[in-house]
Design an enzyme around this catalytic site. Sequence first.
Site, PDB file in Angstrom:
ATOM      1  N   ASN A  12       0.868  -1.178   0.000  1.00 33.59           N
ATOM      2  CA  ASN A  12       0.000   0.000   0.000  1.00 33.59           C
ATOM      3  C   ASN A  12       0.904   1.227   0.000  1.00 33.59           C
ATOM      4  O   ASN A  12       1.482   1.573   1.022  1.00 33.59           O
ATOM      5  CB  ASN A  12      -0.889  -0.046   1.255  1.00 33.59           C
ATOM      6  CG  ASN A  12      -1.700   1.220   1.443  1.00 33.59           C
ATOM      7  OD1 ASN A  12      -1.796   2.056   0.540  1.00 33.59           O
ATOM      8  ND2 ASN A  12      -2.295   1.359   2.620  1.00 33.59           N
ATOM      9  N   TRP A  13       1.002   1.858  -1.169  1.00 33.78           N
ATOM     10  CA  TRP A  13       1.921   3.007  -1.276  1.00 33.78           C
ATOM     11  C   TRP A  13       1.332   4.264  -0.630  1.00 33.78           C
ATOM     12  O   TRP A  13       2.029   5.255  -0.492  1.00 33.78           O
ATOM     13  CB  TRP A  13       2.240   3.283  -2.752  1.00 33.78           C
ATOM     14  CG  TRP A  13       3.211   2.326  -3.378  1.00 33.78           C
ATOM     15  CD1 TRP A  13       3.626   1.126  -2.872  1.00 33.78           C
ATOM     16  CD2 TRP A  13       3.899   2.502  -4.626  1.00 33.78           C
ATOM     17  NE1 TRP A  13       4.528   0.539  -3.737  1.00 33.78           N
ATOM     18  CE2 TRP A  13       4.709   1.360  -4.824  1.00 33.78           C
ATOM     19  CE3 TRP A  13       3.909   3.493  -5.595  1.00 33.78           C
ATOM     20  CZ2 TRP A  13       5.521   1.198  -5.950  1.00 33.78           C
ATOM     21  CZ3 TRP A  13       4.706   3.333  -6.728  1.00 33.78           C
ATOM     22  CH2 TRP A  13       5.508   2.199  -6.896  1.00 33.78           C
ATOM     23  N   LYS A  14       0.042   4.229  -0.304  1.00 32.73           N
ATOM     24  CA  LYS A  14      -0.632   5.410   0.260  1.00 32.73           C
ATOM     25  C   LYS A  14      -0.427   6.602  -0.686  1.00 32.73           C
ATOM     26  O   LYS A  14      -0.294   6.406  -1.888  1.00 32.73           O
ATOM     27  CB  LYS A  14      -0.141   5.678   1.690  1.00 32.73           C
ATOM     28  CG  LYS A  14      -0.215   4.409   2.552  1.00 32.73           C
ATOM     29  CD  LYS A  14      -0.077   4.670   4.009  1.00 32.73           C
ATOM     30  CE  LYS A  14      -0.155   3.344   4.759  1.00 32.73           C
ATOM     31  NZ  LYS A  14      -0.183   3.507   6.198  1.00 32.73           N
ATOM     32  N   HIS A  99      -9.499   1.033   4.910  1.00 29.63           N
ATOM     33  CA  HIS A  99      -8.232   1.259   5.617  1.00 29.63           C
ATOM     34  C   HIS A  99      -8.490   2.224   6.775  1.00 29.63           C
ATOM     35  O   HIS A  99      -9.322   3.116   6.661  1.00 29.63           O
ATOM     36  CB  HIS A  99      -7.195   1.838   4.652  1.00 29.63           C
ATOM     37  CG  HIS A  99      -5.827   1.893   5.240  1.00 29.63           C
ATOM     38  ND1 HIS A  99      -5.451   2.881   6.125  1.00 29.63           N
ATOM     39  CD2 HIS A  99      -4.764   1.071   5.112  1.00 29.63           C
ATOM     40  CE1 HIS A  99      -4.205   2.657   6.507  1.00 29.63           C
ATOM     41  NE2 HIS A  99      -3.766   1.571   5.905  1.00 29.63           N
ATOM     42  N   GLU A 101      -6.987   4.699   7.795  1.00 26.51           N
ATOM     43  CA  GLU A 101      -6.836   6.128   7.453  1.00 26.51           C
ATOM     44  C   GLU A 101      -8.108   6.655   6.787  1.00 26.51           C
ATOM     45  O   GLU A 101      -8.456   7.820   6.933  1.00 26.51           O
ATOM     46  CB  GLU A 101      -5.594   6.324   6.573  1.00 26.51           C
ATOM     47  CG  GLU A 101      -4.321   6.188   7.410  1.00 26.51           C
ATOM     48  CD  GLU A 101      -3.117   5.633   6.684  1.00 26.51           C
ATOM     49  OE1 GLU A 101      -3.067   5.699   5.441  1.00 26.51           O
ATOM     50  OE2 GLU A 101      -2.211   5.117   7.372  1.00 26.51           O
ATOM     51  N   GLU A 169      -5.411  -4.920  10.617  1.00 24.75           N
ATOM     52  CA  GLU A 169      -4.393  -3.898  10.826  1.00 24.75           C
ATOM     53  C   GLU A 169      -4.713  -3.127  12.110  1.00 24.75           C
ATOM     54  O   GLU A 169      -5.544  -2.220  12.093  1.00 24.75           O
ATOM     55  CB  GLU A 169      -4.383  -2.910   9.654  1.00 24.75           C
ATOM     56  CG  GLU A 169      -4.028  -3.547   8.327  1.00 24.75           C
ATOM     57  CD  GLU A 169      -3.455  -2.518   7.368  1.00 24.75           C
ATOM     58  OE1 GLU A 169      -2.352  -2.761   6.861  1.00 24.75           O
ATOM     59  OE2 GLU A 169      -4.085  -1.480   7.143  1.00 24.75           O
ATOM     60  N   GLY A 175       2.380   2.288  10.763  1.00 26.90           N
ATOM     61  CA  GLY A 175       3.363   3.361  10.628  1.00 26.90           C
ATOM     62  C   GLY A 175       4.084   3.732  11.911  1.00 26.90           C
ATOM     63  O   GLY A 175       4.745   4.763  11.987  1.00 26.90           O
ATOM     64  N   SER A 215       3.261  -2.070  10.364  1.00 26.00           N
ATOM     65  CA  SER A 215       4.710  -2.118  10.642  1.00 26.00           C
ATOM     66  C   SER A 215       5.351  -3.460  10.292  1.00 26.00           C
ATOM     67  O   SER A 215       6.266  -3.906  10.995  1.00 26.00           O
ATOM     68  CB  SER A 215       4.991  -1.744  12.101  1.00 26.00           C
ATOM     69  OG  SER A 215       4.609  -0.399  12.343  1.00 26.00           O
ATOM     70  N   GLY A 236       2.757  -1.161   4.273  1.00 29.66           N
ATOM     71  CA  GLY A 236       2.787   0.249   3.920  1.00 29.66           C
ATOM     72  C   GLY A 236       4.202   0.709   3.629  1.00 29.66           C
ATOM     73  O   GLY A 236       4.739   0.481   2.546  1.00 29.66           O
ATOM     74  N   GLY A 237       4.833   1.324   4.626  1.00 32.02           N
ATOM     75  CA  GLY A 237       6.152   1.937   4.447  1.00 32.02           C
ATOM     76  C   GLY A 237       7.181   1.061   3.738  1.00 32.02           C
ATOM     77  O   GLY A 237       7.872   1.524   2.817  1.00 32.02           O
TER      78      GLY A 237
HETATM   79  P1  PGA Z   1       2.813   0.317   7.619  1.00 31.14           P
HETATM   80  O1  PGA Z   1       1.348   0.536   6.992  1.00 31.14           O
HETATM   81  O2  PGA Z   1       3.336  -0.970   7.047  1.00 31.14           O
HETATM   82  O3  PGA Z   1       3.598   1.508   7.154  1.00 31.14           O
HETATM   83  O4  PGA Z   1       2.640   0.261   9.092  1.00 31.14           O
HETATM   84  C1  PGA Z   1       0.458  -0.526   6.827  1.00 31.14           C
HETATM   85  C2  PGA Z   1      -0.810  -0.066   6.195  1.00 31.14           C
HETATM   86  O5  PGA Z   1      -1.254   1.056   6.533  1.00 31.14           O
HETATM   87  O6  PGA Z   1      -1.412  -0.762   5.378  1.00 31.14           O
END
Ligand code: PGA
Length: 254
Positions: A12-14, A99, A101, A169, A175, A215, A236-237
Amino acid sequence: MTRSIKPLVAGNWKMNGLKADLAIAAGVAKGYDAALKPSVDLAICPPASLLFAATAALIGSRIATGGQDCSTQGSGAFTGEVSAAMLADAGASFCIVGHSERRTLHGETNATVKAKAEAAQKALLLPIVCVGETKDEREAGKALAVVKKQLRGSVPDGATPATLVVAYEPVWAIGTGLTPTAADVAEMHEAIRAELGRLLGKQAAAGVRLLYGGSVKPSNAAELMNVANVDGALVGGASLKAEEFLAIARACAG
Ligand code: PGA
């Protein structure tokens, strides 16, 4: 890991990525070799602006692409929205919905998430429905109840392994560098599988891929991916670095 299920690692590049960053996708494709392909499926979910180009860059690699969100609506006067059919038309096979967010920053309710998952299914995208508790909810001992309620409200009726992926998640792990213990992940994933069994029937629930996200890094991927009922990762990251994403894929492949 559920051994009968081929795991999925989705990136997930966001809201990250310009054209030049398609090099990341190319790097992942380069490392997704003959040893890895039979053992783990990969998907990259870039921002919608890069979806068409990312899909084109990944042709021949067997790496899928996905959107990060979709509209509940099919088309029309919805300025700024992107429909599931548009994502599919741009080459996507998956779509992340719900998600945290989106749930927190955009006020998406379980009903909205369910409508988005259904819109994705209608466009023949595989929705990745995200669920997870906040830190306060975990500390209050409510994590299982919160996630089960999210599942009941967000998972489309009649979903099957071919039409649903679920990602657990924990909001506090996204993050932050924090992760739940393997025992906590095991407890939650078992509870998710059981709740899906009540919603969809045992047989369907047994085959639905349950991803862990929050994470995930090369350093913790093997431990997290070895947990029962964890069938891959939503990353994500670490998905913004080809080598890290591939290392997680390798950990997932076992
Ligand atoms: P993260 O994000 O790996 O940076 O914690 C995961 C996600 O939001 O899908």
